[in-house]
Design a protein around this motif. Structure first.
Motif, short mmCIF file in Angstrom:
data_model
loop_
_atom_site.label_atom_id
_atom_site.label_comp_id
_atom_site.label_asym_id
_atom_site.label_seq_id
_atom_site.Cartn_x
_atom_site.Cartn_y
_atom_site.Cartn_z
N ASN A 80 51.95 10.51 0.84
CA ASN A 80 50.70 10.27 0.14
C ASN A 80 50.02 11.59 -0.20
O ASN A 80 49.94 12.49 0.64
CB ASN A 80 49.74 9.44 1.00
N PRO A 81 49.51 11.73 -1.42
CA PRO A 81 48.77 12.95 -1.77
C PRO A 81 47.34 12.89 -1.25
O PRO A 81 46.86 11.83 -0.82
CB PRO A 81 48.78 12.91 -3.30
N ALA A 82 46.67 14.02 -1.30
CA ALA A 82 45.23 14.00 -1.05
C ALA A 82 44.57 13.18 -2.14
O ALA A 82 45.01 13.16 -3.29
CB ALA A 82 44.69 15.42 -1.05
N ARG A 83 43.50 12.47 -1.78
CA ARG A 83 42.78 11.63 -2.73
C ARG A 83 41.44 12.28 -3.05
O ARG A 83 40.65 12.56 -2.13
CB ARG A 83 42.59 10.22 -2.15
N VAL A 84 41.19 12.50 -4.33
CA VAL A 84 39.98 13.19 -4.77
C VAL A 84 39.20 12.27 -5.69
O VAL A 84 39.74 11.80 -6.71
CB VAL A 84 40.34 14.50 -5.50
N ILE A 85 37.96 12.01 -5.35
CA ILE A 85 37.10 11.15 -6.18
C ILE A 85 35.96 12.00 -6.71
O ILE A 85 35.23 12.66 -5.95
CB ILE A 85 36.54 9.96 -5.37
N ILE A 86 35.81 12.00 -8.04
CA ILE A 86 34.71 12.69 -8.68
C ILE A 86 33.52 11.75 -8.70
O ILE A 86 33.50 10.76 -9.44
CB ILE A 86 35.09 13.12 -10.11
N ASP A 87 32.53 12.02 -7.88
CA ASP A 87 31.41 11.11 -7.67
C ASP A 87 30.10 11.90 -7.69
O ASP A 87 29.50 12.15 -6.64
CB ASP A 87 31.58 10.39 -6.32
N PRO A 88 29.64 12.32 -8.87
CA PRO A 88 28.49 13.24 -8.94
C PRO A 88 27.27 12.77 -8.16
O PRO A 88 26.64 13.56 -7.45
CB PRO A 88 28.20 13.32 -10.45
N ARG A 89 26.92 11.49 -8.26
CA ARG A 89 25.68 11.00 -7.65
C ARG A 89 25.89 10.30 -6.32
O ARG A 89 24.96 9.69 -5.79
CB ARG A 89 24.95 10.08 -8.64
N GLY A 90 27.08 10.35 -5.78
CA GLY A 90 27.32 9.78 -4.45
C GLY A 90 27.29 8.27 -4.43
O GLY A 90 26.80 7.68 -3.46
#
Length: 279
Positions: free
Chosen positions: A116-126
């Protein structure tokens, strides 16, 4: 059109190349296995510098979901296996928060052997809930890129970046932060807007578009260019390999000179000392 045959032995060779253990220059392969190597081996090399791949699974009429948002069966079974192979070959997979909220993806490798790769979520406002599937603790790195001072569960890494005037985050800053984290091979998986922003920023070296034979008639498009061209002569025409994956047709596009060099020279063994290109 070349037909890819991802047999267990050719996939194991690709995984060995990814791990730096496999020879990329020899082997007695069928035509279909050689096509599979030409698709995946360039992405598996870790000694040819950083790489950013955009991936879109869409219908014949360029849609990634219905008007109501149903996107579960856009890709056929072979298109899904292709996506999971890409996940297995990269260090990190990146999605935008809207995709994380709407599709609840796990972003794991389940349809082929691989880590499994690292999982990256772009979530500017949380906005992403802490119990989202992408943040589940399964041993893979979990990273949230945000602008706000929002705490996350233990083990979830946070990258805080300044927002642009429109409230979004700069793709170049995101990739630079991931490089600092040691994540040199990145798959930008979705959604279409996120992939398009990385493309417009000139950061994607490869673009994979898997087209499934269905017509939807409406719904969001898979690719949305911000910059419009007035003439077809001005439209980008990337070097493209078209492959029959089975249930889906893959358009494997090399977007940069570095990507073209990688696709042409992945089988060479005298390039281990190249200086890594940075984004």
């Amino acid at each position: 059109m070349d037909k890819a045959d991802v047999t267990p032995r050719v996939w194991q060779r690709i995984l060995d190349i990814r791990a730096g253990k496999g020879c990329a220059c020899c082997g007695d392969w069928t035509d279909g296995e050689q096509t599979a190597l030409n698709i995946y081996a360039p992405l598996a090399r870790r000694d040819m510098g950083p790489i950013a791949i955009g991936q879109i699974g869409q219908s014949l009429d360029g849609r990634v979901a219905t008007v109501s948002g149903d996107a579960r069966d856009i890709s056929g079974p072979d298109g899904l296996r292709h996506l999971h192979r890409l996940r297995a070959l990269v260090d990190a997979v990146v999605i935008g928060v809207r995709t994380a909220l709407h599709d609840n993806p796990r972003l794991t490798v389940r349809l082929c052997p691989g880590q499994n790769p690292a999982r990256v979520i772009i979530d500017p406002r949380g906005r992403l809930p802490d119990d989202a599937p992408a943040l589940r603790d399964d041993g893979a790195r979990r990273i949230v890129v945000q602008t706000v001072a929002r705490a996350r569960p233990e083990g979830v890494e946070i990258v805080r970046l300044p927002s642009l005037t429109d409230g979004t985050l700069a793709p170049r800053q995101i990739l630079s932060a991931l490089l600092e984290f040691g994540l040199n091979a990145v798959l930008v998986e979705g959604g279409g807007i996120t992939v398009s922003r990385f493309f417009e920023a000139g950061l994607l070296s490869h673009l994979h578009v898997a087209v499934a034979p269905l017509l939807i008639g409406g719904g969001p498009q898979g690719f949305n260019r911000i910059t419009q061209v007035g003439s077809l002569a001005d439209a980008p025409r990337p070097d493209t390999q078209v492959c029959d994956m089975g249930s889906d047709i893959l358009f494997n596009c090399a977007l940069t000179d570095a990507a073209r060099e990688r696709c042409e020279n992945w089988h060479q063994t005298d390039i281990a000392d190249r200086t890594a290109r940075r984004f």
